[in-house]
Write a protein that holds these residues in place. Structure first.
Motif, PDB file in Angstrom:
ATOM      1  N   MET A   1     -12.343  17.115  25.710  1.00 26.84           N
ATOM      2  CA  MET A   1     -12.669  16.361  24.505  1.00 26.84           C
ATOM      3  C   MET A   1     -13.622  17.117  23.575  1.00 26.84           C
ATOM      4  SD  MET A   1     -10.880  13.708  24.467  1.00 26.84           S
ATOM      5  CE  MET A   1      -9.924  12.605  25.503  1.00 26.84           C
ATOM      6  N   ASP A   2     -14.294  18.136  24.093  1.00 26.89           N
ATOM      7  CA  ASP A   2     -15.162  18.936  23.234  1.00 26.89           C
ATOM      8  C   ASP A   2     -14.370  19.906  22.367  1.00 26.89           C
ATOM      9  OD1 ASP A   2     -17.433  17.703  24.171  1.00 26.89           O
ATOM     10  OD2 ASP A   2     -17.779  19.164  25.755  1.00 26.89           O
ATOM     11  N   SER A   3     -13.069  20.045  22.636  1.00 29.17           N
ATOM     12  CA  SER A   3     -12.248  20.973  21.854  1.00 29.17           C
ATOM     13  C   SER A   3     -11.419  20.258  20.794  1.00 29.17           C
ATOM     14  CB  SER A   3     -11.309  21.748  22.786  1.00 29.17           C
ATOM     15  OG  SER A   3     -10.314  20.894  23.337  1.00 29.17           O
ATOM     16  N   LEU A   4     -11.701  18.973  20.548  1.00 32.39           N
ATOM     17  CA  LEU A   4     -10.918  18.231  19.562  1.00 32.39           C
ATOM     18  C   LEU A   4     -11.199  18.734  18.152  1.00 32.39           C
ATOM     19  CD1 LEU A   4     -11.197  14.540  20.867  1.00 32.39           C
ATOM     20  CD2 LEU A   4      -9.367  16.194  21.241  1.00 32.39           C
ATOM     21  N   GLU A   5     -10.169  18.826  17.361  1.00 31.26           N
ATOM     22  CA  GLU A   5     -10.276  19.185  15.958  1.00 31.26           C
ATOM     23  C   GLU A   5      -9.126  18.540  15.206  1.00 31.26           C
ATOM     24  OE1 GLU A   5      -8.117  23.526  15.865  1.00 31.26           O
ATOM     25  OE2 GLU A   5     -10.169  23.450  16.613  1.00 31.26           O
ATOM     26  N   ILE A   6      -9.054  18.789  13.922  1.00 32.86           N
ATOM     27  CA  ILE A   6      -8.023  18.174  13.087  1.00 32.86           C
ATOM     28  C   ILE A   6      -7.101  19.266  12.555  1.00 32.86           C
ATOM     29  CG2 ILE A   6      -7.566  16.611  11.167  1.00 32.86           C
ATOM     30  CD1 ILE A   6      -9.295  15.374  13.299  1.00 32.86           C
ATOM     31  N   ASP A   7      -5.798  19.020  12.671  1.00 29.42           N
ATOM     32  CA  ASP A   7      -4.796  19.872  12.035  1.00 29.42           C
ATOM     33  C   ASP A   7      -4.200  19.103  10.857  1.00 29.42           C
ATOM     34  OD1 ASP A   7      -5.182  21.939  13.720  1.00 29.42           O
ATOM     35  OD2 ASP A   7      -3.236  21.844  14.718  1.00 29.42           O
ATOM     36  N   VAL A   8      -4.316  19.656   9.657  1.00 28.97           N
ATOM     37  CA  VAL A   8      -3.785  18.997   8.469  1.00 28.97           C
ATOM     38  C   VAL A   8      -2.817  19.942   7.769  1.00 28.97           C
ATOM     39  CG1 VAL A   8      -5.798  17.518   8.114  1.00 28.97           C
ATOM     40  CG2 VAL A   8      -5.742  19.778   7.077  1.00 28.97           C
ATOM     41  N   ASP A   9      -1.829  19.355   7.122  1.00 33.77           N
ATOM     42  CA  ASP A   9      -0.858  20.117   6.333  1.00 33.77           C
ATOM     43  C   ASP A   9      -1.227  20.012   4.860  1.00 33.77           C
ATOM     44  OD1 ASP A   9       0.581  20.863   8.563  1.00 33.77           O
ATOM     45  OD2 ASP A   9       1.880  19.107   8.486  1.00 33.77           O
ATOM     46  N   VAL A  10      -1.502  21.163   4.247  1.00 32.96           N
ATOM     47  CA  VAL A  10      -1.878  21.215   2.837  1.00 32.96           C
ATOM     48  C   VAL A  10      -0.725  21.844   2.064  1.00 32.96           C
ATOM     49  CG1 VAL A  10      -3.520  22.135   1.155  1.00 32.96           C
ATOM     50  CG2 VAL A  10      -4.310  21.421   3.426  1.00 32.96           C
ATOM     51  N   ALA A  11      -0.386  21.229   0.965  1.00 29.24           N
ATOM     52  CA  ALA A  11       0.702  21.750   0.139  1.00 29.24           C
ATOM     53  C   ALA A  11       0.398  23.176  -0.319  1.00 29.24           C
ATOM     54  CB  ALA A  11       0.934  20.841  -1.065  1.00 29.24           C
ATOM     55  N   GLU A  12       1.446  23.979  -0.399  1.00 34.39           N
ATOM     56  CA  GLU A  12       1.272  25.371  -0.791  1.00 34.39           C
ATOM     57  C   GLU A  12       0.596  25.512  -2.155  1.00 34.39           C
ATOM     58  OE1 GLU A  12       5.042  27.236  -0.743  1.00 34.39           O
ATOM     59  OE2 GLU A  12       5.331  27.070   1.422  1.00 34.39           O
ATOM     60  N   SER A  13       0.885  24.597  -3.058  1.00 34.53           N
ATOM     61  CA  SER A  13       0.332  24.693  -4.412  1.00 34.53           C
ATOM     62  C   SER A  13      -1.173  24.456  -4.446  1.00 34.53           C
ATOM     63  CB  SER A  13       1.033  23.685  -5.334  1.00 34.53           C
ATOM     64  OG  SER A  13       0.940  22.376  -4.790  1.00 34.53           O
ATOM     65  N   PHE A  14      -1.753  23.855  -3.360  1.00 29.15           N
ATOM     66  CA  PHE A  14      -3.189  23.572  -3.335  1.00 29.15           C
ATOM     67  C   PHE A  14      -3.933  24.380  -2.288  1.00 29.15           C
ATOM     68  CE2 PHE A  14      -1.275  19.470  -4.781  1.00 29.15           C
ATOM     69  CZ  PHE A  14      -1.761  19.493  -6.075  1.00 29.15           C
ATOM     70  N   ILE A  15      -3.238  25.214  -1.533  1.00 27.91           N
ATOM     71  CA  ILE A  15      -3.902  25.901  -0.424  1.00 27.91           C
ATOM     72  C   ILE A  15      -4.951  26.881  -0.919  1.00 27.91           C
ATOM     73  CG2 ILE A  15      -2.286  27.831  -0.275  1.00 27.91           C
ATOM     74  CD1 ILE A  15      -3.934  25.865   2.623  1.00 27.91           C
ATOM     75  N   SER A  16      -4.855  27.334  -2.160  1.00 26.91           N
ATOM     76  CA  SER A  16      -5.853  28.265  -2.695  1.00 26.91           C
ATOM     77  C   SER A  16      -7.224  27.613  -2.815  1.00 26.91           C
ATOM     78  CB  SER A  16      -5.405  28.784  -4.063  1.00 26.91           C
ATOM     79  OG  SER A  16      -5.236  27.718  -4.981  1.00 26.91           O
ATOM     80  N   ARG A  17      -7.285  26.289  -2.809  1.00 32.10           N
ATOM     81  CA  ARG A  17      -8.565  25.590  -2.914  1.00 32.10           C
ATOM     82  C   ARG A  17      -9.306  25.546  -1.576  1.00 32.10           C
ATOM     83  NH1 ARG A  17      -7.106  20.153  -6.473  1.00 32.10           N
ATOM     84  NH2 ARG A  17      -5.899  21.197  -8.127  1.00 32.10           N
ATOM     85  N   VAL A  18      -8.597  25.835  -0.481  1.00 33.55           N
ATOM     86  CA  VAL A  18      -9.183  25.708   0.852  1.00 33.55           C
ATOM     87  C   VAL A  18      -9.581  27.087   1.353  1.00 33.55           C
ATOM     88  CG1 VAL A  18      -8.823  24.905   3.211  1.00 33.55           C
ATOM     89  CG2 VAL A  18      -7.734  23.699   1.303  1.00 33.55           C
ATOM     90  N   THR A  19     -10.833  27.203   1.802  1.00 34.54           N
ATOM     91  CA  THR A  19     -11.337  28.462   2.338  1.00 34.54           C
ATOM     92  C   THR A  19     -12.066  28.188   3.654  1.00 34.54           C
ATOM     93  OG1 THR A  19     -13.380  28.231   1.050  1.00 34.54           O
ATOM     94  CG2 THR A  19     -11.588  29.544   0.089  1.00 34.54           C
ATOM     95  N   PRO A  20     -12.043  29.129   4.588  1.00 39.30           N
ATOM     96  CA  PRO A  20     -12.766  28.937   5.853  1.00 39.30           C
ATOM     97  C   PRO A  20     -14.252  28.711   5.612  1.00 39.30           C
ATOM     98  CG  PRO A  20     -11.232  30.769   6.031  1.00 39.30           C
ATOM     99  CD  PRO A  20     -11.251  30.381   4.582  1.00 39.30           C
ATOM    100  N   GLY A  21     -14.795  27.749   6.339  1.00 39.89           N
ATOM    101  CA  GLY A  21     -16.215  27.437   6.227  1.00 39.89           C
ATOM    102  C   GLY A  21     -16.559  26.367   5.226  1.00 39.89           C
ATOM    103  N   MET A  22     -15.612  25.938   4.376  1.00 41.21           N
ATOM    104  CA  MET A  22     -15.938  24.935   3.370  1.00 41.21           C
ATOM    105  C   MET A  22     -16.144  23.566   4.032  1.00 41.21           C
ATOM    106  SD  MET A  22     -12.305  24.220   1.402  1.00 41.21           S
ATOM    107  CE  MET A  22     -13.187  23.346   0.085  1.00 41.21           C
ATOM    108  N   PRO A  23     -17.036  22.755   3.499  1.00 43.82           N
ATOM    109  CA  PRO A  23     -17.321  21.448   4.104  1.00 43.82           C
ATOM    110  C   PRO A  23     -16.178  20.468   3.878  1.00 43.82           C
ATOM    111  CG  PRO A  23     -18.541  21.695   2.064  1.00 43.82           C
ATOM    112  CD  PRO A  23     -17.879  23.013   2.317  1.00 43.82           C
ATOM    113  N   ALA A  24     -16.133  19.469   4.750  1.00 40.86           N
ATOM    114  CA  ALA A  24     -15.103  18.433   4.653  1.00 40.86           C
ATOM    115  C   ALA A  24     -15.627  17.166   5.294  1.00 40.86           C
ATOM    116  CB  ALA A  24     -13.810  18.891   5.325  1.00 40.86           C
ATOM    117  N   VAL A  25     -14.936  16.077   5.025  1.00 42.92           N
ATOM    118  CA  VAL A  25     -15.235  14.781   5.635  1.00 42.92           C
ATOM    119  C   VAL A  25     -13.941  14.234   6.216  1.00 42.92           C
ATOM    120  CG1 VAL A  25     -15.986  12.407   5.244  1.00 42.92           C
ATOM    121  CG2 VAL A  25     -17.158  14.277   4.101  1.00 42.92           C
ATOM    122  N   VAL A  26     -14.009  13.765   7.455  1.00 44.10           N
ATOM    123  CA  VAL A  26     -12.839  13.245   8.162  1.00 44.10           C
ATOM    124  C   VAL A  26     -12.987  11.746   8.344  1.00 44.10           C
ATOM    125  CG1 VAL A  26     -11.541  13.294  10.322  1.00 44.10           C
ATOM    126  CG2 VAL A  26     -12.416  15.418   9.353  1.00 44.10           C
TER     127      VAL A  26
END
Length: 392
Positions: free
Chosen positions: A225-250
């Motif tokens: 349970m310590d290895s749980l994370e979220i896998d999300v599918d982001v549209a190709e047209s918006f993937i440029s907005r996502v970068t490693p390390g950026m904050p998020a809320v789930v």
């Protein structure tokens, strides 16, 4: 005397009641408080939402545990939902055949060990005989043939000892093989986690590979349970907005009021041709027992944190962050908070900003480190006495 004693008792009762009232104060409202924090410190520095996406909770460490050998299950020691630690025994297979083979190998090793003792006795006996034969031969009492016979007997005894020692080493290796085979009948947890499913019951046949008939291939499934994370599918047209390390809320579909701070782990460098999406791994910053694998989740990707301005809070316009429950909206649309000072609640009109993962931003009307009422704030009035039961 009756009136004097009665009056004294009444005075004492009034004094005790007054002391109890001043100590317990049942008229005070019980509240929980929180301190206002500068907007750029910690998680409070998150900006607005740049992108929304949906996905699922996944476990990066999950295993279907099986026995290393085929056999009949004799005991299952776990059930769904049980927490297990690394190395804990999960199940046992029937080990009667393995124990019999181990016993046979141990008996053979013991027999060979006894032959070593016999060979050592022969060496101890033939060695001095050969030495004496050499001495007598030098004096002329024994022939060359007698010496050669004594030497051959001594060499044979030493060869038999060496052979017995080698045979004992091989027998010990055989014992170790059968001991490991017996140990393989015990199924242990490969890592610490939670049992999410059990597949085998006592009396069933299990095997590490799929077989015919009703043979099972697994004992249970364990999830870390310590290895749980979220896998999300982001549209190709918006993937440029996502970068490693950026904050998020789930937010979980099952608990829409639960906001979990998160951070982008990585963007998997491959696209789904059929959906025109790219998978993004999002790590959770806190652990919660309510989060379980395969839950639906909604992820809000946030803008990067702004840099703290020079000059501290004054230069920042004293923007602070408080828990959302601390902010109340009156009938006229005025937003207020109740500031706690000297045991009393003071109504304070404030101007709110963005609501982020850290809480509600207050852009005017509140200073850093001021205490505000959170739980129970909706029942307060200006100037009311309060009793703090919990603060943060």
């Amino acid at each position: 005397w009756f009136w004097i004693i009665g009056g004294a008792v009444l005075v004492i009762a009034l004094i005790a009641a007054a002391a109890w009232f001043l100590t317990v104060r049942p008229d005070l409202a019980e509240i929980e408080t929180a301190a206002a924090k500068p907007a750029w410190t910690g998680a409070a520095a998150q900006g607005g939402t740049l992108l929304d996406a949906s996905g699922f909770v996944v476990a990066r460490r999950e295993a279907t545990v099986s026995a290393k050998i085929a056999g009949k299950v004799s005991e299952v020691l776990i059930q769904e939902g049980q927490h297990v630690t690394e190395g804990e025994v999960l199940a046992r297979l029937d080990d009667s055949n393995a124990l019999a083979s181990l016993g046979q190998a141990q008996a053979q090793a013991a027999s060979i060990q006894a032959s070593i003792a016999v060979a050592q006795a022969a060496v101890a006996d033939d060695g001095p005989k050969y030495t004496r034969s050499l001495a007598l031969h030098q004096r002329g009492y024994l022939s060359d043939q007698d010496v050669e016979d004594a030497k051959a007997a001594y060499d044979t005894a030493r060869s038999n000892l060496l052979l017995a020692q080698r045979q004992y080493a091989a027998a010990q290796a055989t014992v170790e093989v059968f001991r490991r085979a017996e140990d393989d009948t015990i199924v242990r947890a490969p890592f610490s986690g939670v049992v999410t499913a059990t597949a085998a019951q006592p009396g069933e046949i299990v095997a590490p590979v799929a077989g015919g008939g009703f043979t099972r291939t697994g004992i249970c499934t364990i999830v870390d349970m310590d290895s749980l994370e979220i896998d999300v599918d982001v549209a190709e047209s918006f993937i440029s907005r996502v970068t490693p390390g950026m904050p998020a809320v789930v937010k979980l579909d099952a608990y829409p009021d639960l906001e979990i701070p998160a951070q982008v782990i990585t963007v998997i460098p491959t696209a789904d041709r059929s959906k025109a999406t790219v998978t993004v791994r999002v790590g959770l910053k806190i652990k919660d027992p309510r989060i379980v694998p395969d839950m639906g989740a909604h992820v809000a990707f946030l803008s990067p944190a702004p840099a703290a301005p020079a000059g501290g809070a004054a230069a920042a316009g004293r923007i602070v962050v408080v828990p959302p429950d601390a902010v109340q909206t009156e009938d006229g649309g005025q937003t207020i908070v109740y500031v706690i000072s000297d045991g009393h609640a003071q109504r304070r009109a404030v101007r709110v900003g963005d609501r982020t993962a850290a809480g509600q931003q207050i852009v005017a009307g509140l200073q850093p480190d001021e205490l505000v009422a959170v739980e129970g704030a909706d029942h307060l009035k200006d100037g009311a006495g309060v009793k703090i039961v919990k603060g943060s």
